[in-house]
Every structure is written in C-alpha cells, then in structure tokens.
Design a protein around this motif. Sequence first.
Motif, mmCIF file in Angstrom:
data_model
loop_
_atom_site.group_PDB
_atom_site.id
_atom_site.type_symbol
_atom_site.label_atom_id
_atom_site.label_comp_id
_atom_site.label_asym_id
_atom_site.label_seq_id
_atom_site.Cartn_x
_atom_site.Cartn_y
_atom_site.Cartn_z
ATOM 1 N N ALA A 111 42.461 83.041 -13.105
ATOM 2 C CA ALA A 111 40.864 83.740 -14.127
ATOM 3 C C ALA A 111 41.026 84.131 -15.152
ATOM 4 O O ALA A 111 42.044 84.290 -15.433
ATOM 5 C CB ALA A 111 40.953 85.120 -12.826
ATOM 6 N N VAL A 113 39.392 86.316 -18.420
ATOM 7 C CA VAL A 113 38.303 87.565 -18.601
ATOM 8 C C VAL A 113 37.865 86.909 -20.416
ATOM 9 O O VAL A 113 39.324 86.866 -20.793
ATOM 10 C CB VAL A 113 38.542 88.427 -18.367
ATOM 11 C CG1 VAL A 113 37.762 89.299 -19.066
ATOM 12 C CG2 VAL A 113 38.964 88.386 -16.723
ATOM 13 N N ARG A 181 38.410 80.590 -12.159
ATOM 14 C CA ARG A 181 36.660 81.634 -12.325
ATOM 15 C C ARG A 181 37.168 82.031 -14.432
ATOM 16 O O ARG A 181 37.655 82.277 -14.681
ATOM 17 C CB ARG A 181 37.148 82.970 -11.416
ATOM 18 C CG ARG A 181 36.952 82.831 -10.020
ATOM 19 C CD ARG A 181 37.091 83.745 -9.460
ATOM 20 N NE ARG A 181 38.456 84.362 -9.581
ATOM 21 C CZ ARG A 181 37.834 85.833 -10.350
ATOM 22 N NH1 ARG A 181 36.832 86.359 -10.620
ATOM 23 N NH2 ARG A 181 39.595 86.689 -9.825
ATOM 24 N N ASN A 183 34.462 84.469 -16.229
ATOM 25 C CA ASN A 183 33.868 85.762 -16.691
ATOM 26 C C ASN A 183 34.112 86.259 -17.956
ATOM 27 O O ASN A 183 34.551 85.992 -19.228
ATOM 28 C CB ASN A 183 34.125 86.716 -15.507
ATOM 29 C CG ASN A 183 33.559 86.297 -14.294
ATOM 30 O OD1 ASN A 183 32.348 86.092 -13.616
ATOM 31 N ND2 ASN A 183 34.945 85.920 -13.184
ATOM 32 N N VAL A 185 33.462 90.226 -20.075
ATOM 33 C CA VAL A 185 32.947 91.764 -19.827
ATOM 34 C C VAL A 185 32.240 92.505 -20.937
ATOM 35 O O VAL A 185 32.520 91.524 -22.583
ATOM 36 C CB VAL A 185 34.126 92.677 -19.450
ATOM 37 C CG1 VAL A 185 34.004 94.376 -19.653
ATOM 38 C CG2 VAL A 185 34.803 92.458 -18.544
ATOM 39 N N LEU A 230 38.506 91.831 -12.964
ATOM 40 C CA LEU A 230 38.211 90.231 -13.143
ATOM 41 C C LEU A 230 39.552 89.208 -13.074
ATOM 42 O O LEU A 230 39.666 88.140 -12.578
ATOM 43 C CB LEU A 230 37.030 89.974 -14.087
ATOM 44 C CG LEU A 230 35.794 90.873 -14.204
ATOM 45 C CD1 LEU A 230 34.621 90.470 -15.142
ATOM 46 C CD2 LEU A 230 35.043 90.001 -12.907
ATOM 47 N N SER A 235 38.147 89.909 -6.659
ATOM 48 C CA SER A 235 36.962 89.036 -7.866
ATOM 49 C C SER A 235 36.727 88.320 -7.377
ATOM 50 O O SER A 235 35.778 87.575 -8.399
ATOM 51 C CB SER A 235 36.889 89.610 -8.968
ATOM 52 O OG SER A 235 38.083 89.041 -9.634
ATOM 53 N N VAL A 238 33.209 86.229 -7.796
ATOM 54 C CA VAL A 238 32.094 86.856 -8.894
ATOM 55 C C VAL A 238 33.061 85.706 -10.254
ATOM 56 O O VAL A 238 34.108 85.775 -10.446
ATOM 57 C CB VAL A 238 32.746 88.193 -9.435
ATOM 58 C CG1 VAL A 238 32.764 88.035 -11.019
ATOM 59 C CG2 VAL A 238 32.848 89.245 -8.520
ATOM 60 N N ASN A 239 32.176 84.843 -10.907
ATOM 61 C CA ASN A 239 32.477 83.636 -11.637
ATOM 62 C C ASN A 239 30.899 83.235 -11.975
ATOM 63 O O ASN A 239 29.502 83.171 -11.359
ATOM 64 C CB ASN A 239 32.338 82.269 -10.442
ATOM 65 C CG ASN A 239 33.587 81.235 -11.565
ATOM 66 O OD1 ASN A 239 33.669 81.454 -12.219
ATOM 67 N ND2 ASN A 239 33.833 80.247 -10.494
#
Length: 258
Positions: A111, A113, A181, A183, A185, A230, A235, A238-239
């Motif tokens: 992932a 972030v 993924r 994402n 914040v 994330l 998670s 969540v993508n």
Amino acid sequence: QLPIVLTGVSSGIGARTARILSARGVPLIGIDRNPPADFSGTFVQADLSSQAGIDAAAAAVSAAAPHGIAGLANIAGVPGTAPWRTVLSVNVFGVRGLVRALAPLLGEGTAVVNLASSVAVYWREVKAKCSTFALADDQAAALDSIADDQEVTAESYLFSKQCVRVLTEHLAAELLPRRIRVNSVSPGPVATPILEDFKKDHGRDKVEGAGALLGRFGDPDDIAPVIDFLLRPESGWVNGSDIRVDGGLGAYRGSGLT
Ligand code: NAI
C-alpha cells in the motif's frame, strides 16, 4: 520482513508514524532532507524537491531493500510560506515521483499512503486543472505554465494538496492491476512545526479559531495510527480513498455554521 518507506520522518507526523511502525516490528527506511533526532531503521537524506533528489532517494532505497518494500507513506510536505515552486515540487511531484520510482519495488498486497489535507476538501472542483498539472510529462513546463496563475501561486499549498487527492485517485487506478493500493489521509490542524507556517500563510486568527472550535489542535498521535491502518493488510478493501482526520472541522464548516 520487507521494509516500509516513509518520507518526512524527521519531524511531526512522519516521526510519530515511524515510531508506531517500529513498535510493531516493521523495518523502516526513512527519507527526509534533515537528519532525524531519533529514528530506528535505514535513514536516507534526500531533498524531494527535485527529480535528482527523488532519483537519489529511490536508488538508496533500492540498494537498502533489494527484495522489495512492503509499503510507502509520502508524509514529507512544505507549507505555503515556501516559494510556490518548492511547494508544488515537493508536495505534488515529490509524491508522484517517489511512487513511480518505487513502484517496481512494491509487490502485490502492498500500500501507498499520501498526506493530503482537510483544506483540500473541494478538490473535485479543480480536478481537471490538477490533472493537467500533476500528471504532466514535463514537470518544468508544467510549473512554468502556471507561473501566471494567481489562484495557484497565491494558494500553492491548497492547490498542492488538491493535486494530491487527484494523484491518489489516479495512482490507485494505475496500480490497481498490480494489486497495490493508494489512499490518502487529510489531517486538520495538527500541532507540529508546520502549524506556525500555516498561521503565517492562512492567518493566525483562522488557525487559532479552528483550534478553539475543536478544543485543541490535533496531535501526531491522532494521525499516525490512521496512516498505519492504511499501510496494513486489514485495510485491504480501502483503495483510492481519503480518510479525513480533522476532529470534525470539515463537518462543522461544511454545515454552513461558519
Ligand atoms: P513537519 O514540518 O513537522 O514535517 C515535515 C517533514 O517533511 C520535515 O521533517 C521536513 O524536513 C520534511 N521535508 C520537507 N521538505 C522536504 C524535502 N524537500 N525533501 C525531503 N523532506 C522534506 O510537518 P507535519 O505536520 O509532520 O506534516 C506532515 C504532512 O502532513 C505534510 O505533508 C503536511 O502538509 C501534512 N499536513 C499537516 C497538517 C498539520 O497541521 N500539521 C495538516 C494537514 C496536512
């Protein structure tokens, strides 16, 4: 266990995220232009405001993690008190450049972030402009093309974080086939060194007023666990999303009460 790469580890939210990840035994590679006072892992000193700096950072990460990395958190950022070219270079092209440079090291199930901001809440209104800018092949030309755009240069931090939202969605789509993924914040005002610059940039009364409304400013401990979440497999569905962590500021302001 493969390491996670974090930028901005020498201060504020990045330093706290590094501590949380370390505490759960994750090996770390930290990137920052300033050396950290306290960091356990491999530290790479690099300036993410230029492609040369991004390339040097990526080369150092590749050397330190020949078997790949388990995630990437783009936390480094500069406030709007810096020259607008620096703001956009670090906050937008730094993120894009590092994701693209490190993508080959990211395997399935990992992932990314990115740190956006609660100020960027209306990013969809400028999505086309952000896409043209943030996804341009020629970064120098992209910067030159907006030099006369007062809306951007006078609000470079806002525009940079709106671009981070656009980039996050775009990169999530780009990396979906590889099961990586992406994402973001979006913190509200958090008590770190950057907050003093926000007061100079956005107006002391506005920032202090937000703190008064919320009862306190955010703490890095309010944000770092969300970044950690994330980055984790928990998670995994969540993508391409953003998690706003602002104590309710956006809900309140969006309600038309202010
Ligand atoms: P901070 O100022 O405490 O830390 C930022 C870190 O980024 C510093 O260690 C700095 O050396 C590093 N950095 C800056 N320019 C760099 C460059 N060219 N190359 C490499 N490293 C560089 O700020 P904080 O609060 O920890 O911010 C982290 C992220 O969260 C930033 O992206 C910021 O825009 C975002 N954010 C922060 C909020 C706040 O109120 N503190 C609110 C909304 C978003």
